[in-house]
Each structure stands twice: as C-alpha cells, then as structure tokens.
Design a protein around this motif. Structure first.
Motif, PDB file in Angstrom:
ATOM      1  N   LEU A 197       0.828  -1.202   0.000  1.00  0.00           N
ATOM      2  CA  LEU A 197       0.000   0.000   0.000  1.00  0.00           C
ATOM      3  C   LEU A 197       0.861   1.249   0.000  1.00  0.00           C
ATOM      4  O   LEU A 197       0.576   2.218  -0.705  1.00  0.00           O
ATOM      5  CB  LEU A 197      -0.923  -0.006   1.215  1.00  0.00           C
ATOM      6  CG  LEU A 197      -1.798   1.237   1.401  1.00  0.00           C
ATOM      7  CD1 LEU A 197      -2.758   1.379   0.230  1.00  0.00           C
ATOM      8  CD2 LEU A 197      -2.565   1.164   2.713  1.00  0.00           C
ATOM      9  N   GLU A 198       1.926   1.229   0.774  1.00  0.00           N
ATOM     10  CA  GLU A 198       2.799   2.396   0.842  1.00  0.00           C
ATOM     11  C   GLU A 198       3.482   2.668  -0.494  1.00  0.00           C
ATOM     12  O   GLU A 198       3.807   3.817  -0.809  1.00  0.00           O
ATOM     13  CB  GLU A 198       3.846   2.185   1.942  1.00  0.00           C
ATOM     14  CG  GLU A 198       3.247   2.164   3.337  1.00  0.00           C
ATOM     15  CD  GLU A 198       4.282   1.900   4.418  1.00  0.00           C
ATOM     16  OE1 GLU A 198       3.957   2.119   5.599  1.00  0.00           O
ATOM     17  OE2 GLU A 198       5.397   1.461   4.083  1.00  0.00           O
ATOM     18  N   SER A 199       3.685   1.614  -1.282  1.00  0.00           N
ATOM     19  CA  SER A 199       4.324   1.811  -2.580  1.00  0.00           C
ATOM     20  C   SER A 199       3.447   2.614  -3.527  1.00  0.00           C
ATOM     21  O   SER A 199       3.952   3.252  -4.457  1.00  0.00           O
ATOM     22  CB  SER A 199       4.666   0.450  -3.203  1.00  0.00           C
ATOM     23  OG  SER A 199       3.486  -0.276  -3.508  1.00  0.00           O
ATOM     24  N   ILE A 200       2.120   2.602  -3.305  1.00  0.00           N
ATOM     25  CA  ILE A 200       1.219   3.377  -4.151  1.00  0.00           C
ATOM     26  C   ILE A 200       1.497   4.867  -3.994  1.00  0.00           C
ATOM     27  O   ILE A 200       1.542   5.623  -4.970  1.00  0.00           O
ATOM     28  CB  ILE A 200      -0.250   3.054  -3.810  1.00  0.00           C
ATOM     29  CG1 ILE A 200      -0.537   1.579  -4.079  1.00  0.00           C
ATOM     30  CG2 ILE A 200      -1.194   3.933  -4.608  1.00  0.00           C
ATOM     31  CD1 ILE A 200      -1.925   1.139  -3.656  1.00  0.00           C
ATOM     32  N   GLY A 243       1.571   3.654   5.676  1.00  0.00           N
ATOM     33  CA  GLY A 243       0.291   2.987   5.862  1.00  0.00           C
ATOM     34  C   GLY A 243      -0.454   3.488   7.079  1.00  0.00           C
ATOM     35  O   GLY A 243      -1.693   3.549   7.082  1.00  0.00           O
ATOM     36  N   LEU A 244       0.267   3.849   8.129  1.00  0.00           N
ATOM     37  CA  LEU A 244      -0.374   4.358   9.333  1.00  0.00           C
ATOM     38  C   LEU A 244      -1.102   5.670   9.034  1.00  0.00           C
ATOM     39  O   LEU A 244      -2.243   5.877   9.470  1.00  0.00           O
ATOM     40  CB  LEU A 244       0.671   4.569  10.427  1.00  0.00           C
ATOM     41  CG  LEU A 244       0.159   4.913  11.820  1.00  0.00           C
ATOM     42  CD1 LEU A 244      -0.684   3.775  12.377  1.00  0.00           C
ATOM     43  CD2 LEU A 244       1.318   5.212  12.762  1.00  0.00           C
ATOM     44  N   VAL A 245      -0.456   6.544   8.276  1.00  0.00           N
ATOM     45  CA  VAL A 245      -1.087   7.813   7.902  1.00  0.00           C
ATOM     46  C   VAL A 245      -2.305   7.552   7.020  1.00  0.00           C
ATOM     47  O   VAL A 245      -3.365   8.168   7.199  1.00  0.00           O
ATOM     48  CB  VAL A 245      -0.081   8.718   7.178  1.00  0.00           C
ATOM     49  CG1 VAL A 245      -0.770   9.964   6.626  1.00  0.00           C
ATOM     50  CG2 VAL A 245       1.046   9.133   8.121  1.00  0.00           C
ATOM     51  N   TYR A 246      -2.176   6.619   6.074  1.00  0.00           N
ATOM     52  CA  TYR A 246      -3.295   6.337   5.177  1.00  0.00           C
ATOM     53  C   TYR A 246      -4.511   5.829   5.950  1.00  0.00           C
ATOM     54  O   TYR A 246      -5.655   6.132   5.598  1.00  0.00           O
ATOM     55  CB  TYR A 246      -2.875   5.289   4.140  1.00  0.00           C
ATOM     56  CG  TYR A 246      -1.794   5.747   3.190  1.00  0.00           C
ATOM     57  CD1 TYR A 246      -1.532   7.101   2.988  1.00  0.00           C
ATOM     58  CD2 TYR A 246      -1.011   4.825   2.504  1.00  0.00           C
ATOM     59  CE1 TYR A 246      -0.541   7.521   2.130  1.00  0.00           C
ATOM     60  CE2 TYR A 246      -0.011   5.243   1.636  1.00  0.00           C
ATOM     61  CZ  TYR A 246       0.222   6.590   1.460  1.00  0.00           C
ATOM     62  OH  TYR A 246       1.210   7.000   0.607  1.00  0.00           O
ATOM     63  N   SER A 247      -4.265   5.033   6.984  1.00  0.00           N
ATOM     64  CA  SER A 247      -5.388   4.504   7.755  1.00  0.00           C
ATOM     65  C   SER A 247      -6.157   5.626   8.447  1.00  0.00           C
ATOM     66  O   SER A 247      -7.388   5.640   8.453  1.00  0.00           O
ATOM     67  CB  SER A 247      -4.876   3.491   8.784  1.00  0.00           C
ATOM     68  OG  SER A 247      -4.066   4.123   9.760  1.00  0.00           O
ATOM     69  N   VAL A 248      -5.443   6.586   9.012  1.00  0.00           N
ATOM     70  CA  VAL A 248      -6.129   7.682   9.693  1.00  0.00           C
ATOM     71  C   VAL A 248      -6.800   8.606   8.672  1.00  0.00           C
ATOM     72  O   VAL A 248      -7.829   9.221   8.964  1.00  0.00           O
ATOM     73  CB  VAL A 248      -5.154   8.464  10.593  1.00  0.00           C
ATOM     74  CG1 VAL A 248      -5.904   9.467  11.466  1.00  0.00           C
ATOM     75  CG2 VAL A 248      -4.379   7.508  11.494  1.00  0.00           C
ATOM     76  N   LEU A 249      -6.240   8.699   7.471  1.00  0.00           N
ATOM     77  CA  LEU A 249      -6.892   9.475   6.415  1.00  0.00           C
ATOM     78  C   LEU A 249      -8.250   8.868   6.053  1.00  0.00           C
ATOM     79  O   LEU A 249      -9.191   9.592   5.722  1.00  0.00           O
ATOM     80  CB  LEU A 249      -6.002   9.545   5.178  1.00  0.00           C
ATOM     81  CG  LEU A 249      -4.869  10.570   5.213  1.00  0.00           C
ATOM     82  CD1 LEU A 249      -3.996  10.438   3.969  1.00  0.00           C
ATOM     83  CD2 LEU A 249      -5.406  11.991   5.334  1.00  0.00           C
ATOM     84  N   LEU A 250      -8.348   7.540   6.113  1.00  0.00           N
ATOM     85  CA  LEU A 250      -9.649   6.900   5.898  1.00  0.00           C
ATOM     86  C   LEU A 250     -10.648   7.335   6.966  1.00  0.00           C
ATOM     87  O   LEU A 250     -11.816   7.591   6.679  1.00  0.00           O
ATOM     88  CB  LEU A 250      -9.501   5.378   5.906  1.00  0.00           C
ATOM     89  CG  LEU A 250      -8.974   4.725   4.634  1.00  0.00           C
ATOM     90  CD1 LEU A 250      -8.784   3.231   4.859  1.00  0.00           C
ATOM     91  CD2 LEU A 250      -9.920   4.960   3.475  1.00  0.00           C
ATOM     92  N   ALA A 251     -10.180   7.404   8.210  1.00  0.00           N
ATOM     93  CA  ALA A 251     -11.052   7.876   9.291  1.00  0.00           C
ATOM     94  C   ALA A 251     -11.443   9.330   9.063  1.00  0.00           C
ATOM     95  O   ALA A 251     -12.585   9.734   9.326  1.00  0.00           O
ATOM     96  CB  ALA A 251     -10.343   7.723  10.639  1.00  0.00           C
ATOM     97  N   ALA A 252     -10.509  10.141   8.555  1.00  0.00           N
ATOM     98  CA  ALA A 252     -10.810  11.545   8.263  1.00  0.00           C
ATOM     99  C   ALA A 252     -11.855  11.645   7.158  1.00  0.00           C
ATOM    100  O   ALA A 252     -12.769  12.474   7.224  1.00  0.00           O
ATOM    101  CB  ALA A 252      -9.533  12.279   7.866  1.00  0.00           C
ATOM    102  N   ALA A 253     -11.736  10.791   6.142  1.00  0.00           N
ATOM    103  CA  ALA A 253     -12.721  10.789   5.064  1.00  0.00           C
ATOM    104  C   ALA A 253     -14.086  10.327   5.572  1.00  0.00           C
ATOM    105  O   ALA A 253     -15.123  10.854   5.167  1.00  0.00           O
ATOM    106  CB  ALA A 253     -12.246   9.889   3.923  1.00  0.00           C
TER     107      ALA A 253
END
Length: 243
Positions: free
Chosen positions: A103-106, A143-153
């Motif tokens: 996921l982070e590679s994206i 990936g940790l940042v992306y997960s919280v971004l999902l919560a923000a969305a």
C-alpha cells in the motif's frame, strides 16, 4: 480524535523508522541532552501541518462522496477498509508482516516528485528550512497515515477530517521530539517489546473498528430471517380461517 491521537501514539515505533533519522539529524551541532531545538520543533510543526491539510482534503472528499452516494454504505465501506488496514499495521508491528508495504508503494509516486525538493533542504540551515522539510516529509508514503486518512474521510466533514489528522500528528509528536532531544531515553527502552505491545493494541483497535460495520451488515439479514420465521410460524387468526 481521541482514537486518532492514541493511534499516533501507539504507532510511534513505525514513525521512528520512517522519520526518526531526520529528527535525529536535526540535532547535529547540538549537545546530547541539550533539549529541543528550534529546528526540531519547526520540523514537527511542518509535518503535523501537512497531516492536517491532508485530513482537510480527505474530509472534503468524504463530504463530496457522501452527497452523491449512499451515506450509510459509504461510511460502512470506509470503516471496513480502516479496520482491515489497522489489522495490517498491527501485524506489521507485531510480526514484521510486510504486506502493508504494498500500500505504501502506491503513494511512492507522489513522494518521487517531492523527494528532490526535500533533498535540497538538507542539511537544514534554519528553522524555516526545517518547517519546509517537515511539510514535505508529511507526504512520505506511510500505511499508518493512510489509515487515519480513511477515518478523516469517514468523518464526512473537512473540519472534522482536519482535526482527526491533527490529533494523530500530535500523538506522534512525543516520540519524534524525544528523538530530537538526543536524550537517549528511547535508546534505553526495549524497542522490540514496545513494538509488539503497540502492534497488539492496534490489532485490538482494528478488530473493534471492524465490529461495527460487520454488525450492521449482518443485522439486516438476521432481522429478515427472524421476520420470515415469525411469519411462517404465526398461528392462523380468525380472519385467516374465515378466508
């Protein structure tokens, strides 16, 4: 916001692997244990500012999607994705599972464009340079940042999304600033047990996050089967017998 802060705090071991080297480099020229420097504080302010702005964008996207799609379905989908991502991060910290790296590679494509700008700011010569470097480093694939971004969305609000990411950034700050002090405190702590403890806690958080959408998905089917059984087992009324 409290959950986002806790997630940032627990996931600090992952953040140290990604950004700890930069924080330590900002201490160059300072005496060990000499306390926080303006560069270190500025770097983390820039980093957290980028997280907050990303949360604003994520909340805006969530609001836009919610206005055109089924809001309940969107919320359930985002929570499912968030829970699964939490499990992946927990497994990464607990047993060093590398699936999260895919996921982070994206996000690596964006970072390839920003990395040359970040390199130009090294070595950091002033607090302003540190702020700019932190702002760029906030977009490092994580990936940790992306997960919280999902919560923000999932919050469905630009303001709430920004506040969620702000809380997350503040949660990561203690560990990042501790590295920047050069006090050696984190170096004396047993890193592996802390990493496993954080991984286990994030696994529990991911499981709790998944529980709600799964319950919503299962409950309508259970209610439908219950209603069908009630209809089939209902005693015939006087009106039925008359018919």
């Amino acid at each position: 916001m409290a959950a986002a802060f806790l997630l940032g705090f627990l996931g600090s071991t992952h953040c140290l692997a990604m950004c700890g080297g930069i924080s330590a480099a900002l201490m160059s020229g300072s005496k060990p244990g000499g306390g926080l420097t303006a560069k270190a504080v500025a770097y983390n302010l820039g980093r957290i500012s980028s997280y907050t702005f990303a949360g604003l964008l994520a909340g805006t996207v969530g609001l836009w999607l919610g206005s055109g799609l089924d809001l309940l379905g969107l919320s359930l989908g985002l929570r499912l994705a968030l829970g699964i991502l939490m499990l992946a991060i927990g497994l990464h910290l607990l047993i060093d599972w590398q699936g999260i790296r895919r996921l982070e590679s994206i996000g690596g494509r964006l970072w390839q464009r920003l990395a040359p700008l970040a390199r130009r700011l090294l070595p950091v010569r002033s607090a302003w340079h540190a702020t700019a470097l932190g702002a760029l480093w906030g977009w490092l694939p994580c990936g940790l940042v992306y997960s919280v971004l999902l919560a923000a969305a999932a919050s469905g609000s630009p303001l709430q999304g920004a506040l969620v990411m702000l809380a997350f950034g503040l949660g990561t700050a203690p560990a990042m600033l501790a590295v920047a002090t050069g006090s050696g405190l984190l170096g004396r702590l047993p890193r592996q047990p802390l990493k496993r403890l954080a991984g286990g806690a994030i696994l529990l958080y991911g499981t709790w996050t998944l529980a709600s959408p799964i319950a919503h998905l299962v409950q309508p089917h259970a209610h439908a089967h219950s209603s069908e059984a009630t209809f089939q087992c209902r005693e015939p009324s006087h009106h039925d017998l008359h018919q």
